[in-house]
Design a protein around this motif. Structure first.
Motif, PDB file in Angstrom:
ATOM      1  N   ARG A  27      45.309  37.702  28.586  1.00 38.09           N
ATOM      2  CA  ARG A  27      44.222  37.080  29.342  1.00 38.09           C
ATOM      3  C   ARG A  27      44.736  36.485  30.644  1.00 38.09           C
ATOM      4  NH1 ARG A  27      41.507  32.532  26.092  1.00 38.09           N
ATOM      5  NH2 ARG A  27      42.295  33.892  24.468  1.00 38.09           N
ATOM      6  N   ALA A  28      45.880  35.813  30.570  1.00 41.13           N
ATOM      7  CA  ALA A  28      46.458  35.206  31.773  1.00 41.13           C
ATOM      8  C   ALA A  28      46.785  36.272  32.813  1.00 41.13           C
ATOM      9  CB  ALA A  28      47.706  34.415  31.408  1.00 41.13           C
ATOM     10  N   THR A  29      47.359  37.368  32.377  1.00 39.92           N
ATOM     11  CA  THR A  29      47.686  38.465  33.291  1.00 39.92           C
ATOM     12  C   THR A  29      46.426  39.075  33.893  1.00 39.92           C
ATOM     13  OG1 THR A  29      49.696  38.954  32.036  1.00 39.92           O
ATOM     14  CG2 THR A  29      48.850  40.700  33.461  1.00 39.92           C
ATOM     15  N   ALA A  30      45.421  39.289  33.062  1.00 35.03           N
ATOM     16  CA  ALA A  30      44.169  39.895  33.531  1.00 35.03           C
ATOM     17  C   ALA A  30      43.456  38.987  34.533  1.00 35.03           C
ATOM     18  CB  ALA A  30      43.257  40.208  32.354  1.00 35.03           C
ATOM     19  N   TYR A  31      43.450  37.680  34.266  1.00 33.13           N
ATOM     20  CA  TYR A  31      42.822  36.749  35.209  1.00 33.13           C
ATOM     21  C   TYR A  31      43.599  36.704  36.526  1.00 33.13           C
ATOM     22  CZ  TYR A  31      39.141  34.793  32.291  1.00 33.13           C
ATOM     23  OH  TYR A  31      38.000  34.611  31.546  1.00 33.13           O
ATOM     24  N   ALA A  32      44.917  36.783  36.467  1.00 32.64           N
ATOM     25  CA  ALA A  32      45.727  36.800  37.692  1.00 32.64           C
ATOM     26  C   ALA A  32      45.413  38.046  38.519  1.00 32.64           C
ATOM     27  CB  ALA A  32      47.209  36.742  37.353  1.00 32.64           C
ATOM     28  N   GLN A  33      45.266  39.193  37.854  1.00 32.83           N
ATOM     29  CA  GLN A  33      44.922  40.423  38.560  1.00 32.83           C
ATOM     30  C   GLN A  33      43.531  40.325  39.183  1.00 32.83           C
ATOM     31  OE1 GLN A  33      45.429  43.269  35.411  1.00 32.83           O
ATOM     32  NE2 GLN A  33      47.599  43.567  35.845  1.00 32.83           N
ATOM     33  N   LEU A  34      42.591  39.776  38.437  1.00 30.65           N
ATOM     34  CA  LEU A  34      41.233  39.605  38.947  1.00 30.65           C
ATOM     35  C   LEU A  34      41.234  38.663  40.151  1.00 30.65           C
ATOM     36  CD1 LEU A  34      38.187  40.107  38.702  1.00 30.65           C
ATOM     37  CD2 LEU A  34      38.107  38.222  37.059  1.00 30.65           C
ATOM     38  N   HIS A  35      41.984  37.590  40.047  1.00 28.60           N
ATOM     39  CA  HIS A  35      42.090  36.637  41.152  1.00 28.60           C
ATOM     40  C   HIS A  35      42.610  37.323  42.407  1.00 28.60           C
ATOM     41  CE1 HIS A  35      44.486  33.817  43.593  1.00 28.60           C
ATOM     42  NE2 HIS A  35      43.423  33.055  43.449  1.00 28.60           N
ATOM     43  N   ASP A  36      43.678  38.109  42.256  1.00 24.57           N
ATOM     44  CA  ASP A  36      44.255  38.798  43.404  1.00 24.57           C
ATOM     45  C   ASP A  36      43.259  39.784  44.018  1.00 24.57           C
ATOM     46  OD1 ASP A  36      46.597  37.388  43.059  1.00 24.57           O
ATOM     47  OD2 ASP A  36      47.640  39.029  42.032  1.00 24.57           O
ATOM     48  N   GLU A  37      42.526  40.487  43.173  1.00 24.40           N
ATOM     49  CA  GLU A  37      41.527  41.444  43.656  1.00 24.40           C
ATOM     50  C   GLU A  37      40.415  40.737  44.433  1.00 24.40           C
ATOM     51  OE1 GLU A  37      38.072  44.192  41.706  1.00 24.40           O
ATOM     52  OE2 GLU A  37      40.000  44.137  40.656  1.00 24.40           O
ATOM     53  N   LEU A  38      39.886  39.666  43.872  1.00 27.31           N
ATOM     54  CA  LEU A  38      38.808  38.935  44.540  1.00 27.31           C
ATOM     55  C   LEU A  38      39.293  38.267  45.827  1.00 27.31           C
ATOM     56  CD1 LEU A  38      37.059  37.372  41.424  1.00 27.31           C
ATOM     57  CD2 LEU A  38      36.297  39.334  42.788  1.00 27.31           C
ATOM     58  N   LYS A  39      40.492  37.740  45.793  1.00 30.56           N
ATOM     59  CA  LYS A  39      41.078  37.127  46.987  1.00 30.56           C
ATOM     60  C   LYS A  39      41.216  38.160  48.099  1.00 30.56           C
ATOM     61  CE  LYS A  39      45.200  34.732  48.563  1.00 30.56           C
ATOM     62  NZ  LYS A  39      46.563  34.327  48.221  1.00 30.56           N
ATOM     63  N   GLY A  40      41.671  39.353  47.742  1.00 33.35           N
ATOM     64  CA  GLY A  40      41.813  40.418  48.725  1.00 33.35           C
ATOM     65  C   GLY A  40      40.479  40.805  49.337  1.00 33.35           C
ATOM     66  N   ARG A  41      39.446  40.853  48.513  1.00 31.84           N
ATOM     67  CA  ARG A  41      38.108  41.172  49.029  1.00 31.84           C
ATOM     68  C   ARG A  41      37.620  40.101  49.993  1.00 31.84           C
ATOM     69  NH1 ARG A  41      34.114  43.435  44.384  1.00 31.84           N
ATOM     70  NH2 ARG A  41      35.270  45.317  43.864  1.00 31.84           N
ATOM     71  N   LEU A  42      37.813  38.847  49.608  1.00 36.02           N
ATOM     72  CA  LEU A  42      37.353  37.752  50.461  1.00 36.02           C
ATOM     73  C   LEU A  42      38.122  37.710  51.775  1.00 36.02           C
ATOM     74  CD1 LEU A  42      36.860  34.922  47.845  1.00 36.02           C
ATOM     75  CD2 LEU A  42      35.084  36.072  49.166  1.00 36.02           C
ATOM     76  N   GLU A  43      39.429  37.843  51.695  1.00 32.33           N
ATOM     77  CA  GLU A  43      40.237  37.803  52.908  1.00 32.33           C
ATOM     78  C   GLU A  43      40.008  39.039  53.765  1.00 32.33           C
ATOM     79  OE1 GLU A  43      44.164  37.132  51.434  1.00 32.33           O
ATOM     80  OE2 GLU A  43      43.821  34.973  51.241  1.00 32.33           O
ATOM     81  N   GLY A  44      39.728  40.163  53.144  1.00 34.89           N
ATOM     82  CA  GLY A  44      39.435  41.375  53.895  1.00 34.89           C
ATOM     83  C   GLY A  44      38.144  41.245  54.671  1.00 34.89           C
ATOM     84  N   GLY A  45      37.203  40.499  54.126  1.00 34.99           N
ATOM     85  CA  GLY A  45      35.929  40.271  54.808  1.00 34.99           C
ATOM     86  C   GLY A  45      36.093  39.450  56.062  1.00 34.99           C
ATOM     87  N   ASP A  46      37.142  38.612  56.119  1.00 40.11           N
ATOM     88  CA  ASP A  46      37.395  37.797  57.292  1.00 40.11           C
ATOM     89  C   ASP A  46      37.845  38.635  58.483  1.00 40.11           C
ATOM     90  OD1 ASP A  46      36.761  35.558  55.867  1.00 40.11           O
ATOM     91  OD2 ASP A  46      38.837  34.948  55.515  1.00 40.11           O
TER      92      ASP A  46
END
Length: 52
Positions: A27-46
């Motif tokens: 679960r910890a690994t999966a949440y870390a991967q999800l966090h990185d994916e969402l962060k990339g989407r948000l930062e890419g939008g900038d």
């Protein structure tokens, strides 16, 4: 809210349910991967050019 945003939101909930059913370590690994994916989407939008 656009159709893409609704689709992304609809896809996120089942993904979170799957993560919650995993062992704590997985679960910890999966949440870390999800966090990185969402962060990339948000930062890419900038970096999108503005038409203003």
């Amino acid at each position: 809210m656009s159709d893409d945003e609704r689709n992304d939101e609809a896809a996120l909930l089942p993904r979170l349910r799957v993560i919650e059913e995993q062992s704590l370590d997985s679960r910890a690994t999966a949440y870390a991967q999800l966090h990185d994916e969402l962060k990339g989407r948000l930062e890419g939008g900038d970096s999108l050019p503005s038409n203003a």
